[in-house]
Design a protein around this motif. Structure first.
Motif, PDB file in Angstrom:
ATOM      1  N   ARG A   1       0.861  -1.183   0.000  1.00 44.82           N
ATOM      2  CA  ARG A   1       0.000   0.000   0.000  1.00 44.82           C
ATOM      3  C   ARG A   1       0.898   1.233   0.000  1.00 44.82           C
ATOM      4  NH1 ARG A   1      -4.516   2.320  -1.533  1.00 44.82           N
ATOM      5  NH2 ARG A   1      -4.788   4.231  -0.368  1.00 44.82           N
ATOM      6  N   VAL A   2       0.580   2.211  -0.863  1.00 47.39           N
ATOM      7  CA  VAL A   2       1.375   3.423  -0.995  1.00 47.39           C
ATOM      8  C   VAL A   2       0.482   4.621  -0.691  1.00 47.39           C
ATOM      9  CG1 VAL A   2       2.791   4.806  -2.548  1.00 47.39           C
ATOM     10  CG2 VAL A   2       2.759   2.314  -2.792  1.00 47.39           C
ATOM     11  N   ASP A   3       0.894   5.434   0.257  1.00 50.29           N
ATOM     12  CA  ASP A   3       0.223   6.695   0.568  1.00 50.29           C
ATOM     13  C   ASP A   3       1.305   7.755   0.637  1.00 50.29           C
ATOM     14  OD1 ASP A   3      -2.585   5.914   1.074  1.00 50.29           O
ATOM     15  OD2 ASP A   3      -1.656   4.679   2.629  1.00 50.29           O
ATOM     16  N   GLY A   4       0.981   8.962   0.204  1.00 51.85           N
ATOM     17  CA  GLY A   4       2.012   9.981   0.207  1.00 51.85           C
ATOM     18  C   GLY A   4       1.493  11.349   0.560  1.00 51.85           C
ATOM     19  N   PHE A   5       2.437  12.238   0.838  1.00 50.59           N
ATOM     20  CA  PHE A   5       2.167  13.604   1.232  1.00 50.59           C
ATOM     21  C   PHE A   5       3.146  14.501   0.492  1.00 50.59           C
ATOM     22  CE2 PHE A   5       3.506  17.100   3.978  1.00 50.59           C
ATOM     23  CZ  PHE A   5       2.295  17.739   4.189  1.00 50.59           C
ATOM     24  N   VAL A   6       2.642  15.545  -0.168  1.00 52.32           N
ATOM     25  CA  VAL A   6       3.481  16.493  -0.889  1.00 52.32           C
ATOM     26  C   VAL A   6       3.156  17.889  -0.392  1.00 52.32           C
ATOM     27  CG1 VAL A   6       4.103  17.427  -3.143  1.00 52.32           C
ATOM     28  CG2 VAL A   6       3.548  15.025  -2.924  1.00 52.32           C
ATOM     29  N   LEU A   7       4.170  18.665  -0.110  1.00 55.24           N
ATOM     30  CA  LEU A   7       3.989  20.053   0.281  1.00 55.24           C
ATOM     31  C   LEU A   7       4.356  20.925  -0.915  1.00 55.24           C
ATOM     32  CD1 LEU A   7       3.308  21.838   2.684  1.00 55.24           C
ATOM     33  CD2 LEU A   7       5.726  21.855   3.275  1.00 55.24           C
TER      34      LEU A   7
END
Length: 156
Positions: free
Chosen positions: A71-77
């Motif tokens: 499972r891949v989850d990500g956060f980008v600012l």
């Protein structure tokens, strides 16, 4: 019309410089001392951002003759837009499949209209490095840090 082009050209030039600076801080491709990857990965997912962005999807990892769902989850600012992404790549520094799980970090910069391609290099705190060639569709603009947790054994 000519007056409207200058801000667009300036913005694209600035993004190009930011992209080059971000890529200069990332190690390129595979480790020179380790030509053979420990595992391979394929990924498919989506992302969306308005200032702060998120990505989600699933991957499969081939390691020592077995296939593991991830499972891949990500956060980008610092992003704007959204779309789909898929990729395939190699994993280096993997001693056990348990080392794959965890938070990966990368610095990203770029702009895309409709379709694009690139290479994503991420590393976790256990020294595992993922080098993935990606293709993307959608409209995206952004620069900033990316945090991507991978969870082995969990599907999309």
């Amino acid at each position: 019309m000519r007056g409207r082009r200058l801000p667009l050209v300036s913005c694209l030039a600035a993004l190009g410089l930011l992209s080059a600076a971000a890529q200069a801080g990332q190690p390129a491709g595979a480790d020179p001392g380790q030509a053979t990857p420990d595992a391979t990965i394929t990924f498919r997912g989506r992302n969306a951002a308005v200032g702060v962005g998120f990505s989600w999807g699933e991957a499969s990892v081939e390691y020592q003759g077995k296939t593991y769902p991830v499972r891949v989850d990500g956060f980008v600012l610092g992003g704007l837009g959204g779309g789909a992404m898929q990729g395939a790549g190699q994993i280096f520094g993997l001693s056990t499949i348990d080392d794959l799980g965890g938070d990966y970090t990368a610095l990203v910069a770029g702009a895309q209209l409709h379709r694009g391609a690139g290479t994503l290099v991420m590393r976790n705190d256990k020294g595992v490095r993922v080098v993935m060639d990606t293709t993307m569709s959608g409209v995206k603009l952004g620069v900033g840090p990316r945090r991507t947790p991978l969870a082995v054994g969990e599907g999309g």
